[in-house]
Design a protein around this motif. Structure first.
Motif, PDB file in Angstrom:
ATOM      1  N   ILE A 475     -57.642   6.837  52.201  1.00 49.50           N
ATOM      2  CA  ILE A 475     -58.744   7.299  51.856  1.00 49.50           C
ATOM      3  C   ILE A 475     -59.421   8.326  50.565  1.00 49.50           C
ATOM      4  N   LYS A 476     -60.871   6.825  50.632  1.00 50.51           N
ATOM      5  CA  LYS A 476     -61.686   7.632  49.933  1.00 50.51           C
ATOM      6  C   LYS A 476     -62.386   8.695  50.304  1.00 50.51           C
ATOM      7  N   ALA A 477     -62.666   9.725  49.726  1.00 53.63           N
ATOM      8  CA  ALA A 477     -63.099  10.895  50.064  1.00 53.63           C
ATOM      9  C   ALA A 477     -63.640  12.252  49.297  1.00 53.63           C
ATOM     10  N   SER A 478     -64.791  12.710  49.540  1.00 55.16           N
ATOM     11  CA  SER A 478     -65.274  13.428  48.330  1.00 55.16           C
ATOM     12  C   SER A 478     -65.480  14.895  49.708  1.00 55.16           C
ATOM     13  N   VAL A 479     -65.118  16.297  48.960  1.00 61.60           N
ATOM     14  CA  VAL A 479     -65.640  17.086  49.693  1.00 61.60           C
ATOM     15  C   VAL A 479     -66.193  18.825  48.878  1.00 61.60           C
ATOM     16  N   ASP A 480     -66.688  18.915  50.072  1.00 63.21           N
ATOM     17  CA  ASP A 480     -67.802  20.049  49.068  1.00 63.21           C
ATOM     18  C   ASP A 480     -67.380  20.962  48.938  1.00 63.21           C
ATOM     19  N   GLY A 481     -65.711  21.260  48.839  1.00 62.77           N
ATOM     20  CA  GLY A 481     -65.635  22.808  48.475  1.00 62.77           C
ATOM     21  C   GLY A 481     -64.134  21.620  47.764  1.00 62.77           C
ATOM     22  N   VAL A 560     -47.866  21.406  40.841  1.00 60.49           N
ATOM     23  CA  VAL A 560     -49.287  22.239  40.353  1.00 60.49           C
ATOM     24  C   VAL A 560     -49.927  22.007  41.668  1.00 60.49           C
ATOM     25  N   SER A 561     -50.428  22.775  42.268  1.00 65.07           N
ATOM     26  CA  SER A 561     -51.774  22.859  42.913  1.00 65.07           C
ATOM     27  C   SER A 561     -53.581  22.805  42.109  1.00 65.07           C
ATOM     28  N   THR A 562     -53.854  22.022  42.138  1.00 68.07           N
ATOM     29  CA  THR A 562     -55.640  22.179  41.269  1.00 68.07           C
ATOM     30  C   THR A 562     -56.757  21.838  42.460  1.00 68.07           C
ATOM     31  N   PRO A 563     -57.807  23.203  41.836  1.00 62.04           N
ATOM     32  CA  PRO A 563     -58.500  22.638  42.632  1.00 62.04           C
ATOM     33  C   PRO A 563     -59.617  21.164  42.698  1.00 62.04           C
ATOM     34  N   LEU A 564     -59.981  21.068  44.257  1.00 58.42           N
ATOM     35  CA  LEU A 564     -60.872  20.364  44.107  1.00 58.42           C
ATOM     36  C   LEU A 564     -61.780  20.626  43.705  1.00 58.42           C
ATOM     37  N   VAL A 565     -63.120  19.022  43.125  1.00 61.60           N
ATOM     38  CA  VAL A 565     -63.655  19.455  42.251  1.00 61.60           C
ATOM     39  C   VAL A 565     -65.522  19.339  43.214  1.00 61.60           C
ATOM     40  N   PRO A 566     -65.732  20.172  44.122  1.00 60.15           N
ATOM     41  CA  PRO A 566     -66.914  19.687  44.744  1.00 60.15           C
ATOM     42  C   PRO A 566     -68.324  18.483  44.789  1.00 60.15           C
ATOM     43  N   GLY A 567     -67.587  17.517  45.570  1.00 61.56           N
ATOM     44  CA  GLY A 567     -69.061  16.133  45.640  1.00 61.56           C
ATOM     45  C   GLY A 567     -67.899  15.254  44.906  1.00 61.56           C
ATOM     46  N   ALA A 568     -66.380  15.162  44.395  1.00 62.04           N
ATOM     47  CA  ALA A 568     -66.141  14.070  43.713  1.00 62.04           C
ATOM     48  C   ALA A 568     -64.750  13.701  44.497  1.00 62.04           C
ATOM     49  N   GLY A 571     -59.359   9.283  45.632  1.00 65.19           N
ATOM     50  CA  GLY A 571     -58.388   8.579  46.994  1.00 65.19           C
ATOM     51  C   GLY A 571     -57.028   9.218  46.730  1.00 65.19           C
ATOM     52  N   VAL A 572     -56.751   9.493  48.902  1.00 63.50           N
ATOM     53  CA  VAL A 572     -55.860   9.742  49.570  1.00 63.50           C
ATOM     54  C   VAL A 572     -55.530   9.330  49.998  1.00 63.50           C
ATOM     55  N   ASP A 573     -53.806   9.186  49.890  1.00 60.60           N
ATOM     56  CA  ASP A 573     -52.815   8.500  50.660  1.00 60.60           C
ATOM     57  C   ASP A 573     -52.374   9.379  51.252  1.00 60.60           C
ATOM     58  N   THR A 612     -66.184  14.114  53.818  1.00 62.03           N
ATOM     59  CA  THR A 612     -67.378  13.299  53.694  1.00 62.03           C
ATOM     60  C   THR A 612     -66.413  11.706  53.350  1.00 62.03           C
ATOM     61  N   VAL A 613     -66.201  10.197  54.229  1.00 63.98           N
ATOM     62  CA  VAL A 613     -65.517   9.160  53.489  1.00 63.98           C
ATOM     63  C   VAL A 613     -65.852   8.157  53.322  1.00 63.98           C
ATOM     64  N   HIS A 614     -65.608   7.684  52.471  1.00 64.75           N
ATOM     65  CA  HIS A 614     -66.538   6.556  51.917  1.00 64.75           C
ATOM     66  C   HIS A 614     -65.957   5.664  52.089  1.00 64.75           C
ATOM     67  N   PHE A 615     -66.419   4.425  52.830  1.00 67.83           N
ATOM     68  CA  PHE A 615     -65.695   2.863  53.465  1.00 67.83           C
ATOM     69  C   PHE A 615     -65.771   2.138  52.456  1.00 67.83           C
ATOM     70  N   ASP A 616     -65.368   1.994  51.080  1.00 61.02           N
ATOM     71  CA  ASP A 616     -65.515   1.018  50.630  1.00 61.02           C
ATOM     72  C   ASP A 616     -64.257   0.549  50.225  1.00 61.02           C
TER      73      ASP A 616
END
Length: 637
Positions: A475-481, A560-568, A571-573, A612-616
């Motif tokens: 998945i190529k994804a971005s998150v608001d949190g 190591v746990s690393t917080p997501l950057v909102p909007g970034a 690539g998620v396998d 948000t899932v990006h379909f490219d």
């Protein structure tokens, strides 16, 4: 692709096995020649007595002190062997090492060990191994894992004490450690032929994996059934905590005798601290309980049995172990059933006993009965319908990219081997309260498809599509949190008869059948008779084929746990559980994308992030037998 070179063993291997394995323990004294096993039709025959078998309880000191009392923990073993082994018969050992013999107990009939007459010898022998194999010239050992039953110390749930429990006993069998009886008299295994095979289901099979991973000399073969290969994967999934807090401590408590639970409480507290439930990250605690990196130390052959629908010890435990052993050219065999957390004695009884007998006869008695020239893999395609194959994943399985294409007006998207428009995206809300059953139902419901999931459907298949291996949702994804989970589900939409997941796929009958000889020990009839079972089936309009989940905080590293950057964009396998499945003609393949969901974890996150899932580049890699060409022929073009 994994070739059959890792399976085939030439006929001359029998002589090689006899040459490279020790025939007698180092401290054993020569004895006069005695009776030998009788072989007919390629297998040992029941020519030795069972009622007059020799029973012993032996205690061997280990190298660990789990309870920190200043004394090394002692491993207790109950042994039953043919009386002829006192007259020169050298016999191999079938060993079941377990933490459960006095608490949870073993088998579908929940049998415990017991000394019923108080003479210090075991009278009740769980499972059929003793009844069946002792008359055929084997010793059977039921070993109490450190911290359980008659062994001392405290359980450490996959830690070093677990791992060395069985090797401690094998060292005694081969003359490398001192063993004593209850009075402290030294006892040697001068009856042993130097070869030990370990077997067991669940925790017992895990102890077999752990022992093999130590590389202990004298362990010739293991038969792990529904067994753990990495304790991190048992209570975690790619960074996500999937079981209750301090599950390691809870399991340790369950297997500890009630009168020692308070005594061992400090050890359970340490287990909770070491496991780090706060982050779910991989650390040294879990590395000690991870057998996969030690596959190179395995000297034993490995006969793996696992349920593809096992939601207790999930199927990636067998697949990761299988792949790791293949890389080390370990001789392997596999039974892959459609049931859940079930012993083959309860899902394919007669064939299991026949196959296990031949396997042990080859590896432990050195009898060339042809089993090593047969196909390595048995797969249960439908309830009680079995196929044989040369290897697994099936030869011809190829990673095939199937792209997730956006839908319109809230309807489901599509699936195709051809990529779609790269500038599209779709958004849904992480909804951890949504059940797994709800997530896969009504795939064309537009109101649900964009609110808390994304659904993608193939056209009705024009030919069957067979997958064999480990699918991966990419998945190529971005998150608001800053935190969420990412989940993928592979679904078969179409009605047919399927394996039922109720009761792990079997139902127990009231009738019994018997396997082996009978005797009376301590006033108890030890007859080797067990209730029969029958497969349960279901017919549903859809079936969850496989699933997977990844913690958004561990995309870069499990350490190591690393917080997501909102909007970034990330690539998620998402690796799904391994599968061997045929989608039938006319059915539709479905992929469902979720965030957190309770169907995978009792501790699903509650962030309710917007994903948000990006379909490219979003797609699923399916291990299709026949590869892309087969996918196109089935209608995924």
């Amino acid at each position: 692709m994994r070739t059959t070179r890792r399976w085939w063993v030439p006929a001359v291997a029998v002589a090689v096995i006899a040459a490279v394995l020790p025939v007698t323990p180092a401290t054993a004294q020569p004895v006069s020649a005695g009776p030998g096993p009788v072989v007919a039709d390629g297998v040992t025959q029941p020519v030795f007595g069972y009622a007059d078998a020799i029973r012993e309880r032996i205690f061997v000191t280990s190298d660990v002190d789990t309870d920190a009392d200043g004394a090394l923990d002692v491993v207790a073993m109950d042994i039953i062997r043919p009386r002829a082994s006192e007259q020169g018969l050298r016999v191999p050992v079938v060993m079941d090492a377990s933490p459960y013999f006095s608490t949870v107990c073993r088998g579908n009939d929940s049998e415990c060990k017991a000394d019923l007459d108080g003479d210090g010898l075991n009278d009740r022998w769980p499972l059929f191994y003793d009844n069946y194999f002792v008359p055929r010239g084997y010793a059977v050992i039921l070993l109490d894992m450190i911290g359980t039953n008659n062994s001392t110390g405290c359980p450490v749930t996959g830690g070093r004490a677990d791992n060395i429990s069985a090797p401690t006993g094998i060292d005694w069998l081969n003359g490398r450690r001192k063993g004593v009886d209850a009075e402290g008299n030294e006892v040697v295994a001068d009856w042993h032929n130097g070869r030990t095979g370990m077997i067991g289901k669940s925790y017992d099979g895990t102890l077999a994996n752990a022992a093999a991973a130590t590389g202990v000399d004298g362990l010739t073969t293991i038969v792990p059934i529904s067994a753990i290969s990495n304790w991190y994967d048992y209570s975690r999934s790619n960074g996500l905590v999937t079981r209750a807090n301090n599950y390691s401590g809870s399991l340790a408590n369950n297997v500890t005798n009630p009168d020692r639970r308070q005594y061992c409480a400090p050890v359970r507290t340490q287990l909770g601290q070491g496991g780090d439930d706060a982050t779910g990250d991989y650390n040294d605690f879990w590395a000690e309980r991870d057998y996969l990196p030690h596959a190179g130390q395995v000297k034993a052959s490995v006969f793996v049995v696992h349920g593809i629908n096992d939601d207790n010890v999930r199927a990636d435990h067998f697949s990761k172990w299988w792949y790791a052993l293949a890389e080390q050219n370990v001789t392997r065999k596999l039974w892959l059933t459609g049931t859940g957390h079930i012993d083959p004695f309860d899902f394919r009884r007669a064939e299991w006993v026949r196959t296990l007998h031949r396997w042990f006869d080859f590896w432990l008695h050195g009898i060339d009965n042809g089993i090593m020239r047969e196909p390595a893999v048995d797969v249960e395609r439908l309830p009680d319908v079995w196929e044989t194959h040369a290897d697994w994943p099936l030869p011809g399985s190829r990673p095939t990219q199937v792209f997730l294409r956006p839908g319109t007006d809230g309807g489901p998207g599509g699936l195709s081997v051809r990529s779609g428009p790269g500038n599209r995206s779709a958004t849904f809300r992480d909804t951890p309260t949504m059940s797994q059953a709800t997530a896969i139902r009504h795939p064309s419901d537009s109101s649900a498809n964009t609110e808390n999931r994304l659904v993608f459907l193939s056209a009705p298949l024009t030919a069957p599509l067979h997958i064999s291996g480990t699918p991966i949702v990419r998945i190529k994804a971005s998150v608001d949190g800053t935190d969420t989970s990412f989940a993928g589900l592979l679904v078969d939409y179409g009605t047919r008869e399927r394996f039922s997941t109720s009761g792990d796929g079997i139902q127990t009958r009231s009738t019994e059948d018997c396997w082996g000889e009978a005797a009376t020990f301590g006033g108890y009839a030890e007859e080797g008779c067990y209730r029969q079972t029958v497969k349960t089936v279901a017919s549903n309009p859809q079936e969850l084929v496989t699933k997977g989940v990844v913690d958004g905080l561990n995309l870069d590293s499990l350490f190591v746990s690393t917080p997501l950057v909102p909007g970034a964009k990330y690539g998620v396998d998402v690796p799904l559980m391994p599968e061997d499945y045929v989608f039938e003609t006319g059915h539709q393949i479905g992929v469902v994308l979720l965030g957190s969901y309770s169907g995978y974890s009792s501790r699903a996150k509650q962030t309710r992030s917007q994903i948000t899932v990006h379909f490219d580049s979003t797609r699923i890699t399916l291990p299709v037998v026949g590869g892309r060409q087969a996918a196109v022929a089935a209608g995924l073009g």
